[in-house]
Write an enzyme that holds these catalytic residues in place. Structure first.
Site, PDB file in Angstrom:
ATOM      1  CE  LYS A   1     -10.118  10.677   7.294  1.00  0.00           C
ATOM      2  NZ  LYS A   1      -9.261   9.529   6.920  1.00  0.00           N
ATOM      3  CG  ASN A   2     -11.585   8.667   3.853  1.00  0.00           C
ATOM      4  OD1 ASN A   2     -10.640   9.062   4.794  1.00  0.00           O
ATOM      5  ND2 ASN A   2     -12.311   7.689   4.317  1.00  0.00           N
TER       6      ASN A   2
ATOM      7  NE  ARG B   1      -4.729   1.379   6.412  1.00  0.00           N
ATOM      8  CZ  ARG B   1      -4.494   0.228   6.156  1.00  0.00           C
ATOM      9  NH1 ARG B   1      -3.779  -0.832   6.704  1.00  0.00           N
ATOM     10  NH2 ARG B   1      -5.002  -0.270   4.734  1.00  0.00           N
TER      11      ARG B   1
ATOM     12  CB  CYS C   1      -7.516   4.792  13.146  1.00  0.00           C
ATOM     13  SG  CYS C   1      -8.003   6.359  12.895  1.00  0.00           S
TER      14      CYS C   1
ATOM     15  NE  ARG D   1      -7.417   0.903   8.774  1.00  0.00           N
ATOM     16  CZ  ARG D   1      -7.779   1.994   8.754  1.00  0.00           C
ATOM     17  NH1 ARG D   1      -7.607   2.822   9.695  1.00  0.00           N
ATOM     18  NH2 ARG D   1      -8.377   2.303   7.738  1.00  0.00           N
ATOM     19  N   PRO D   2      -4.122  -4.855   7.206  1.00  0.00           N
ATOM     20  CG  PRO D   2      -4.833  -6.912   6.551  1.00  0.00           C
ATOM     21  CD  PRO D   2      -4.976  -5.840   7.349  1.00  0.00           C
ATOM     22  CB  ILE D   3      -0.635  -3.108   2.943  1.00  0.00           C
ATOM     23  CG1 ILE D   3       0.586  -3.480   3.531  1.00  0.00           C
ATOM     24  CG2 ILE D   3      -1.274  -1.791   3.917  1.00  0.00           C
ATOM     25  CD1 ILE D   3       1.854  -2.599   3.363  1.00  0.00           C
ATOM     26  CG  ASP D   4      -3.323  -8.856   2.396  1.00  0.00           C
ATOM     27  OD1 ASP D   4      -3.774  -7.919   3.091  1.00  0.00           O
ATOM     28  OD2 ASP D   4      -3.797  -9.776   2.072  1.00  0.00           O
ATOM     29  CG  LEU D   5      -6.366  -7.236  -0.228  1.00  0.00           C
ATOM     30  CD1 LEU D   5      -7.879  -6.644   0.096  1.00  0.00           C
ATOM     31  CD2 LEU D   5      -6.299  -8.552  -1.132  1.00  0.00           C
TER      32      LEU D   5
ATOM     33  CG  ASP E   1     -14.828   5.687   8.056  1.00  0.00           C
ATOM     34  OD1 ASP E   1     -14.215   4.591   8.613  1.00  0.00           O
ATOM     35  OD2 ASP E   1     -14.367   5.994   7.156  1.00  0.00           O
TER      36      ASP E   1
ATOM     37  NE  ARG F   1      -5.550  10.782  12.052  1.00  0.00           N
ATOM     38  CZ  ARG F   1      -4.686   9.335  11.843  1.00  0.00           C
ATOM     39  NH1 ARG F   1      -4.654   8.739  12.736  1.00  0.00           N
ATOM     40  NH2 ARG F   1      -4.822   9.079  10.646  1.00  0.00           N
TER      41      ARG F   1
HETATM   42  C1  UD1 Z   1     -10.458   3.604   3.839  1.00  0.00           C
HETATM   43  C2  UD1 Z   1     -11.032   5.067   4.508  1.00  0.00           C
HETATM   44  C3  UD1 Z   1     -11.409   4.342   5.750  1.00  0.00           C
HETATM   45  C4  UD1 Z   1     -12.567   3.625   5.802  1.00  0.00           C
HETATM   46  C5  UD1 Z   1     -12.365   2.297   4.942  1.00  0.00           C
HETATM   47  C6  UD1 Z   1     -13.472   1.597   4.697  1.00  0.00           C
HETATM   48  C7  UD1 Z   1      -9.146   6.081   3.564  1.00  0.00           C
HETATM   49  C8  UD1 Z   1      -8.175   7.213   3.843  1.00  0.00           C
HETATM   50  N1  UD1 Z   1      -9.875   5.546   4.737  1.00  0.00           N
HETATM   51  O1  UD1 Z   1      -9.723   2.817   4.538  1.00  0.00           O
HETATM   52  O2  UD1 Z   1     -11.682   5.723   6.420  1.00  0.00           O
HETATM   53  O3  UD1 Z   1     -12.913   3.111   6.875  1.00  0.00           O
HETATM   54  O4  UD1 Z   1     -11.829   2.648   3.713  1.00  0.00           O
HETATM   55  O5  UD1 Z   1     -14.525   1.900   4.090  1.00  0.00           O
HETATM   56  O6  UD1 Z   1      -9.867   6.378   2.510  1.00  0.00           O
HETATM   57  N2  UD1 Z   1      -7.699  -5.200   3.949  1.00  0.00           N
HETATM   58  C9  UD1 Z   1      -6.774  -6.389   3.770  1.00  0.00           C
HETATM   59  N3  UD1 Z   1      -5.716  -6.278   2.999  1.00  0.00           N
HETATM   60  C10 UD1 Z   1      -5.297  -4.907   2.295  1.00  0.00           C
HETATM   61  C11 UD1 Z   1      -6.258  -3.819   2.549  1.00  0.00           C
HETATM   62  C12 UD1 Z   1      -7.461  -3.977   3.265  1.00  0.00           C
HETATM   63  O7  UD1 Z   1      -7.301  -7.398   4.582  1.00  0.00           O
HETATM   64  O8  UD1 Z   1      -4.436  -4.986   1.543  1.00  0.00           O
HETATM   65  C13 UD1 Z   1      -9.071  -5.225   4.773  1.00  0.00           C
HETATM   66  C14 UD1 Z   1      -8.729  -4.314   5.836  1.00  0.00           C
HETATM   67  O9  UD1 Z   1      -8.078  -4.813   7.037  1.00  0.00           O
HETATM   68  C15 UD1 Z   1     -10.236  -4.015   6.199  1.00  0.00           C
HETATM   69  C16 UD1 Z   1     -11.014  -4.078   4.948  1.00  0.00           C
HETATM   70  O10 UD1 Z   1     -10.133  -4.631   4.029  1.00  0.00           O
HETATM   71  O11 UD1 Z   1     -10.728  -5.297   7.056  1.00  0.00           O
HETATM   72  C17 UD1 Z   1     -11.414  -2.897   4.533  1.00  0.00           C
HETATM   73  O12 UD1 Z   1     -10.135  -1.894   4.486  1.00  0.00           O
HETATM   74  P1  UD1 Z   1     -10.000  -0.757   3.260  1.00  0.00           P
HETATM   75  O13 UD1 Z   1     -11.187  -0.585   2.387  1.00  0.00           O
HETATM   76  O14 UD1 Z   1      -8.804  -1.086   2.427  1.00  0.00           O
HETATM   77  O15 UD1 Z   1      -9.667   0.486   4.124  1.00  0.00           O
HETATM   78  P2  UD1 Z   1      -8.839   1.583   4.095  1.00  0.00           P
HETATM   79  O16 UD1 Z   1      -8.631   2.053   2.550  1.00  0.00           O
HETATM   80  O17 UD1 Z   1      -7.547   1.526   4.730  1.00  0.00           O
END
Ligand code: UD1
Length: 420
Positions: free
Chosen positions: A22-23, A92, A116, A121-125, A308, A400
């Protein structure tokens, strides 16, 4: 919403071919926007999240055919950079479209992502990285407007090796002017799968799988159609079936796995006392003695133990001898399944990001509710191991990410039925 009704107690036994990842599929589908051409992708799992992604691309103007796990996408007529809000909210990871849309059009409009319920789950990065590539970002009324005259290569250091941010920045940087270096990049196998897909298209990326990824930007005219590309096997689905088999003290042969990708999970299953043999793309697991608790199970970015798999392992550890300590370091608030497992007789205490799981002699069937994808899988595992009947509500979460989940488990001898 739909539910599974499980009558626990049957040992899982048999052979299963693991679905495609999936990912890995989701960012690869997003990447097809870049080449304005045809892409043919194999081993794509037939799951809800993939269908949401297909619906989004179709709304943007792509022509798509999906059958028998093969996906053909023609993005030559894609003419919109606005991701429909209702679809964005369903998943997401649709945020991953921002990188491709910026690459192709220099602009993107998306709403704040759904997905989920596993904590903030911020997107600041993602957004900081885009800004470094020369993108102007405006946020207003729940929408993000991103625009640039020209993407420019940059040095980006991620505060945390976010999987999604690494992928999104790769997708934008491949069409930027000059060189981009992403440091403290995520090293997950899905990122390597994305790099290889993009390079097959004509992009120039090196280093995926390490913490430094180097990208030489190219022009959209350099990008070629993809005649044939295969998505990697799903390491989390593989781990889930292994944990389910261990929880029922059964035996299984999984086919279509990359052993290296599931090694962090195999190591913990071995430590618990599972017997494991692997060869080529197959892994066999059986249980012929008591299973022991784990002193420490700590989730970490790859190659650490995957977050996961934390919920499925918690279900399994609830049935092991002794006390296990689980520490969740990747996501805050990813222990909602503990409360549901407790309804089934599990002895779990939560203290911040630590769970203390005391193994019980037997779980008992109960009515429980899946609150996210992997939590749902954990409840099914507990139900398979429990005495009596378990009803798992909220299976749309499970669908999903898992292809034919109930059907696969039935093939292995589980008593699990769908209830509409
Ligand atoms: C992806 C996977 C998800 C998995 C996760 C961690 C997909 C579709 N999903 O999710 O199944 O659980 O990797 O292996 O591939 N964070 C920030 N700011 C950001 C982005 C992330 O603070 O801009 C934090 C998140 O809140 C979290 C951590 O970083 O605490 C890891 O998140 P991230 O690796 O980005 O997970 P996803 O890509 O959302």
């Amino acid at each position: 919403m739909g539910a599974y009704v499980i009558t626990g107690g049957s040992k899982l036994s048999g052979k299963l071919k693991v679905q495609g990842s999936k990912n890995a599929s989701l960012p690869i589908i997003a990447a097809t926007i870049l080449n304005c051409n045809k892409s043919h992708i194999k081993n794509v799992p037939d799951i809800k999240d993939v269908h949401v992604m297909i619906d989004i691309l179709t709304r943007l103007g792509a022509d798509i055919n999906f059958s028998g796990n093969e996906l053909t996408i023609d993005t030559s007529k894609v003419n919109s950079w606005e991701v429909p809000e209702n679809l964005m909210r369903k998943m997401r990871s649709s945020i991953i479209l921002m990188g491709s849309l910026l690459g192709r059009f220099g602009k993107a409009k998306v709403s704040y992502p759904g997905g989920c319920e596993i904590g903030p789950r911020p997107i600041d990065l993602h957004l900081k990285g885009f800004a470094a590539l020369g993108v102007k970002i405006k946020e207003s009324h729940g929408f993000i407007y991103a625009e640039t005259e020209k993407l420019k290569g940059a040095n980006i250091h991620l505060d945390f090796p976010s999987v999604g941010a690494t992928e999104n920045l790769m997708l934008a940087a491949v069409l930027a002017e000059g060189r981009t270096v992403i440091r403290n990049a995520a090293k997950e196998p899905e990122i390597v799968n994305l790099q290889n897909f993009l390079n097959k298209m004509g992009c120039r990326i090196k280093g995926a799988g390490t913490d430094t990824i180097k990208i030489e930007g190219c022009s959209i005219d350099d990008l070629k159609p993809i005649e044939d590309y295969t998505v990697i096997p799903d390491r989390i689905a593989a781990g889930t079936y292994l944990a389910a088999t261990a929880a029922t003290r059964g035996n299984i042969v999984l086919e279509n796995v990359i052993i290296e990708h599931i090694e962090p999970v195999l190591a913990k299953l071995r430590e618990m006392g599972c017997s494991i043999k692997s060869k080529d793309d197959k892994v066999e697991l059986w249980v012929d003695g008591p299973l022991k608790a784990l002193d420490s199970l700590r989730t970490l970015p790859y190659p650490g133990f995957p977050t996961d798999m934390q919920a499925p392992m918690m279900a399994l550890l609830s049935t092991a001898e002794g006390t296990s300590i689980i520490t969740e370091t990747v996501f805050e608030n990813r222990f909602k399944h503990a409360e549901e497992l407790r309804r089934m007789g599990a002895d779990i205490k939560i203290n911040g990001n630590t769970a203390i799981v005391k193994g019980v002699r037997k779980l008992t069937g109960a009515a429980v509710e899946a609150k996210d994808l992997r939590a749902g899988a954990a409840l099914v595992i507990a139900g398979l191991a429990a005495e009596g009947k378990t009803v798992v509500e909220g299976i749309s979460y499970i669908e999903r990410g898992y292809e034919r989940f109930a059907e696969n488990l039935r093939t292995l001898g589980a008593k699990i039925e769908n209830l509409d």
